[in-house]
Design an enzyme around this catalytic site. Structure first.
Site, PDB file in Angstrom:
ATOM      1  N   SER A 297       0.805  -1.230   0.000  1.00 15.39           N
ATOM      2  CA  SER A 297       0.000   0.000   0.000  1.00 15.39           C
ATOM      3  C   SER A 297       0.834   1.273   0.000  1.00 15.39           C
ATOM      4  CB  SER A 297      -0.950   0.006   1.207  1.00 15.39           C
ATOM      5  OG  SER A 297      -0.226  -0.088   2.418  1.00 15.39           O
TER       6      SER A 297
ATOM      7  N   LYS B 212      -5.880   2.879   9.352  1.00 15.51           N
ATOM      8  CA  LYS B 212      -5.103   3.914   8.683  1.00 15.51           C
ATOM      9  C   LYS B 212      -5.739   5.292   8.855  1.00 15.51           C
ATOM     10  CE  LYS B 212      -3.039   0.813   5.265  1.00 15.51           C
ATOM     11  NZ  LYS B 212      -2.914   0.421   3.850  1.00 15.51           N
TER      12      LYS B 212
END
Length: 791
Positions: free
Chosen positions: A687, A730
Site C-alpha cells: 500500500s 489507517k
C-alpha cells in the site's frame, strides 16, 4: 610338561613381511583365528602375502577408529602368522583364516607402491627354561582361569580340556591370554612382555580383576532374577487367594475394583463403539498382572474413557436480551462483532443446535478477542474453555498420542472437554496464527477436521481411538493477522475484524471497565482516587501507544499501586486526583509521542499510511537524487513487497517522463535513494506504492508535496491505483497525526459505509483511480500536460 619350548618355523621367513593392521583383535602365537578384511590396503597386503610364502605380520592399531593407519598409529610388536585359508564374500569383504606363529618386533615400517605397509622385523625368542617359580605361577594361573571360565557364560567349559592337552608353558600362557576378556591395550601388553614369567604374573593380576567383576555381575543378576521370581510368586499366590475367597463367598479388592469399573462403564451412557472398547480393555485388565506396566496403561485408558462427557451437556440460555446486555456490559464499542454474535445465537435458538460457520476474531492484541469468547459463554450459561495454540507445532497437541508407550495421553481437545465436564462448551482456540509445523506433523491440518461442521461429528483422537461428536461445541478462534492463518483453515471460518480502538473508545473503556477493575485489585475505594479525562487521554497518547487497551490498563494499574503505597505509608485518607500534569510523577517521562505530519511542505518527501499488528501508523517516505552511477537504493528495512512497489513506481515514472516534465537522461546520470525512517522497524506491504511514486516525482521535478496530505494505495506499471486493507486503522492514524486530507483508492469507496463517521470526522477523503488523480491532489501547482495512456 616338556622342556623344549622353542618356536618352530617350518620355512625360513624373509626379513620383510606385509603388515595387516588389526582394529579390535589381538592374535597370539599358536592360535588359529578368522579375520574379516574390508580395507583395500589390507586386502592388497593379503594378496602380496599369498604370492610370497603366505606369511603376514599382524599388528594392532592404537586407535580403532583410524581407517587408514600410518606407521605412528601401529604398535611396534605383533605376531607373525601364516594364512591357512582365504574366502571372498559377496559384499566385497575377504575372510582370512590365520595361524599365529611367533612374536616379532618391528624395526622399520615401509610404505609400498601397492599402497599397503610392509615392515622389517626381528623375531622375539621365547624362553625355553622351566623354573619352580614359573611352574608354580602357571599352576596358579590355570586354577584362576578355571574359576574364570565357570563364572563367564561366554566361554564354553570345553575350553578347559584344550589346556590339559598342551604341554608347553609358553603356549598355555598365550592360550589363556587369548581368552581373557580385557581391553586391546591390556592384551597388547601381554604380547609385548619380555619373558613368560612376566606374562604369567600379568595374567594372575588380570584374571583376579576379571573374576571380581564377574562375581559382581553375578550378584546383580541373582538379585534381579530373585525379584522377578518374587513378583511371579506373588502374582500366583494372589490368584490363588482370589479363587479361595470366591469359593468362600468373599471378593478381594482387585475383583471389587474391576467390578466397580464394569458398573461405571455400564452407567456412563457411552456410545456403543466406546462401550464395546471399554469392556474389551476391561477383559484384558482381568488377565494382566497388577505389577505389569501394561496394567497401568490399560487402567489409565479406561479412566479417560469414563471421564469424557459422552452425553453430558449444559442447557443453553438463548435469551438474546440477556446476551446483548452481557456483551454491552463486558465490552464497549465492537458494534459489528456483537451484531454477528447475536445473529449466531439467534440461529442457534431457531434450529436448536450449533449451526453455521466458525467465527474467527481477527484483530491487534488487547482489543477484546478472548474476553468476547468469555462473554459468549456467560450469556449461554456454558462452560468456557480456552486453548492457546501459540507455538504449537505437534499434531499430537490436537489429536493426542497413540497408545504405544507409557505416558501417552489424549490431545488438548479431549483433555479440555474432560475439564469442562460437558460436551457443548464454548471452545476458544486462541492465537490461531501463531502455529507452526515440524517433523512431528502439522497441527493446522489436524484442526481442519475439528473446525469443519460437516466432519467434526466423527472426530477421532489417536489415544481414545473412538469417535467423539464435536458438533455441539461452539468453536471460536482468534488471531492477530489474517495472512498467517493457513488458507484451508481460513476457508472453514468466517472472519470478523476487530479494528483498534479510537481515543474516545479507550476513554470510555477506561472509565467503565479498567479503572474500577484496578481499584478493586489494588485495594482502593472509589472515593480515594479520581482520574480526570485529560489524565486518561494523556496516558492513551503518551504512555500506551497501541490498538488495544492492554498497556492502558497496565499504566492505570501502575498509578493505583503508587497511590496505594502513599495511602499505606502516609495514612492519607483524602482523595488523590490524577491529572495530566501529575502523570510524569506516577509514570515517568513520556514513552511515546504521536508522529505528526511535516510542519512545512518539503521536496522529495511524502506521507503514507501503514497498517501494523498494533494498529495504524503513518509512514514517511524520503527520496533524494545524487550524481553518480545510475541505480535504485532502498533503506529502512523494507520488505520484498515494498521493494517491488518501489521498482514499479520507478518504472511508471520512467515511462511517463513527458507527462511528468522530467528529463529522460536524468536516470542515467543519477542514483535514486529511497528511505523509510525508523530503520530498526521492519516494514512491508503493497500500500506504499503511490506514496513512493509521489516522493520520487517530487524529488525529480523539485515540486513540494502538500504536508497535510497522506495517501495509501498500490501502484501498477500503467499507473492504476489498487485497493488496500486496514482502512479503519489507517484513518485513525491520520487523525492522530494531524493529517487533514487523505487519498484513498477508488475501489475502497464501498468500504467507507462500514466505517463509523466518528473515524472520518475532520478528514477530507479523496478517492483516486489513477496516478493522474494522485498527482492532481499531491502537487498544488499540478502538471500542465495530461496523460492519455492510463487504462
Amino acid at each position: 610338561m616338556a622342556n623344549d619350548r622353542k618356536t618352530e618355523i617350518p620355512i625360513e621367513l624373509s626379513s620383510k613381511l606385509p603388515v595387516l593392521p588389526l582394529k579390535e583383535t589381538i592374535v597370539f602365537p599358536y592360535m588359529i583365528y578368522p579375520l574379516l578384511i574390508g580395507r583395500e590396503s589390507s586386502i592388497k597386503a593379503v594378496q602380496n602375502a599369498l604370492l610370497h610364502e603366505k606369511y603376514v605380520l599382524l599388528i594392532a592399531q592404537k586407535d580403532i577408529l583410524q581407517e587408514n593407519p600410518e606407521a605412528r598409529d601401529l604398535y611396534r610388536t605383533g605376531v607373525i602368522a601364516r594364512i591357512l585359508q582365504i574366502l571372498k564374500l559377496p559384499n566385497g569383504i575377504v575372510k582370512v583364516l590365520v595361524e599365529g606363529l611367533t612374536r616379532a618386533k618391528v624395526n622399520r615400517f615401509i610404505r609400498t607402491k601397492g599402497s599397503f605397509t610392509q615392515a622389517k622385523y626381528e623375531v622375539v625368542p621365547e624362553s625355553d627354561q622351566i623354573t619352580p617359580q614359573n611352574e608354580a605361577a602357571l599352576r596358579h594361573v590355570i586354577s584362576q582361569f578355571k574359576e574364570y571360565v565357570l563364572l563367564n557364560r561366554d566361554i564354553p567349559d570345553e575350553i578347559l580340556l584344550s589346556i590339559e592337552s598342551v604341554d608347553n608353558i609358553q603356549r598355555v600362557s598365550d592360550f589363556i591370554a587369548a581368552h581373557v576378556s580385557k581391553r586391546i591395550e591390556d592384551k597388547q601388553m601381554l604380547v609385548e612382555v619380555a619373558s613368560v614369567d612376566e606374562e604369567l604374573m600379568m595374567l594372575v593380576e588380570m584374571l583376579q580383576q576379571e573374576k571380581d567383576i564377574l562375581e559382581i555381575e553375578k550378584d546383580i543378576d541373582d538379585q534381579v532374577r530373585g525379584r522377578m521370581q518374587s513378583s511371579q510368586r506373588n502374582f500366583y499366590l494372589q490368584e490363588q487367594l482370589r479363587v479361595i475367597k470366591q469359593e468362600l463367598g468373599e471378593e478381594d479388592d482387585s475383583y471389587n475394583e474391576l467390578g466397580a469399573l464394569n458398573k461405571k462403564i455400564k452407567k456412563a451412557k457411552m456410545p456403543r463403539e466406546a462401550k464395546n472398547k471399554a469392556l474389551e480393555d476391561l477383559e484384558k485388565l482381568r488377565y494382566t498382572p497388577p505389577m505389569s506396566p501394561e496394567y497401568t496403561v490399560i487402567r489409565n485408558y479406561l479412566d479417560w474413557l469414563l471421564a469424557i462427557p459422552w452425553n453430558k451437556r449444559s442447557r443453553d440460555n438463548l435469551n438474546l436480551i440477556t446476551a446483548k446486555k452481557i456483551l454491552d456490559e463486558d465490552h464497549y464499542g465492537l458494534k459489528k462483532p456483537k451484531e454477528r454474535i447475536l445473529e449466531q445465537l439467534s440461529v442457534m435458538k431457531l434450529v436448536e443446535k450449533v449451526k453455521g460457520p466458525i467465527l474467527c476474531l481477527v484483530g491487534p492484541p488487547g482489543v477484546g478477542k478472548t474476553s468476547l469468547g468469555k462473554s459468549i459463554a456467560r450469556s449461554l450459561d456454558r462452560q468456557f474453555i480456552r486453548i492457546s495454540l501459540g507455538g504449537a507445532r505437534d499434531e499430537a497437541e490436537i489429536r493426542g498420542h497413540r497408545r504405544t508407550y507409557i505416558g501417552s495421553m489424549p490431545g488438548r481437545i479431549i483433555q479440555s472437554l474432560k475439564k469442562a465436564g460437558t460436551k457443548n462448551p464454548v471452545f476458544l482456540l486462541d492465537e490461531l496464527d501463531k502455529m507452526s509445523m515440524d517433523f512431528r506433523g502439522d497441527p493446522a491440518s489436524a484442526l481442519l477436521e475439528v473446525l469443519d461442521p460437516e466432519q467434526n461429528k466423527t472426530f477421532s483422537d489417536h489415544y481414545i481411538e473412538v469417535e467423539f461428536d464435536l458438533s455441539e461445541v461452539l468453536f471460536i478462534t482468534t488471531a492477530n493477522v489474517r495472512h498467517n492463518i493457513p488458507e484451508p483453515l481460513l476457508d472453514r471460518m468466517e472472519v470478523i475484524d476487530l479494528p483498534g480502538y479510537m481515543e474516545y473508545d479507550k476513554l470510555e473503556i477506561a472509565r467503565r471497565h479498567l479503572i474500577p477493575k484496578q481499584l478493586n485489585e489494588n485495594g482502593l475505594k472509589k472515593h480515594q482516587i479520581k482520574f480526570t479525562d485529560s489524565a486518561i487521554l494523556g496516558i492513551i497518547r503518551n504512555y500506551s501507544r497501541e490498538a488495544g487497551v492492554r498497556n492502558l490498563e497496565r499504566s492505570i494499574s501502575n498509578i493505583c499501586r503508587k497511590i496505594a503505597k502513599e495511602v499505606v505509608l502516609k495514612e492519607d485518607k483524602g482523595q488523590f486526583v490524577v491529572t495530566a500534569r501529575s502523570l510524569k510523577k506516577y509514570l515517568g517521562v513520556i514513552q511515546y509521542s504521536d508522529k505528526h505530519a511535516e510542519s512545512v511542505t518539503q521536496i522529495g518527501s511524502a506521507t503514507g499510511l501503514a497498517w501494523t499488528e498494533f494498529g495504524g501508523d503513518i509512514l514517511q517516505i524520503e527520496v533524494t537524487i545524487m550524481k553518480g552511477k545510475s541505480g535504485l537504493t532502498l533503506t529502512g528495512q523494507l520488505g520484498d513487497v515494498m521493494k517491488e512497489s518501489a521498482r514499479a513506481a520507478l518504472s511508471f515514472i520512467r515511462s511517463n517522463t513527458e507527462l511528468l516534465e522530467i528529463d529522460p537522461d536524468v536516470f542515467e546520470k543519477n542514483e535514486i535513494h529511497i528511505h523509510a525512517p525508523e530503520g530498526a522497524i521492519p516494514k512491508d506491504g503493497p500500500s506504499a506504492g503511490i506514496t513512493m511514486a509521489v516522493a520520487m516525482i517530487s524529488a525529480f521535478t523539485r515540486k513540494p508535496v502538500d504536508n497535510e496530505l497522506a495517501m495509501t494505495g498500490e501502484i501498477t506499471l500503467r499507473g492504476n491505483v489498487l485497493p488496500i486493507g486496514g482502512l479503519t486503522e489507517k484513518l485513525l492514524a491520520a487523525r492522530r497525526s494531524g493529517i487533514k486530507t487523505v487519498l484513498l483508492p477508488e475501489k475502497n469507496r464501498k468500504d467507507l459505509s462500514e466505517i463509523s463517521t466518528r473515524v472520518t470526522r475532520g478528514l477530507q477523503l479523496n478517492f483516486v483511480g489513477t496516478m493522474n488523480d494522485v498527482l492532481k491532489f499531491a502537487f498544488r501547482n499540478g502538471f500542465t500536460k495530461k496523460r492519455n495512456t492510463v487504462s
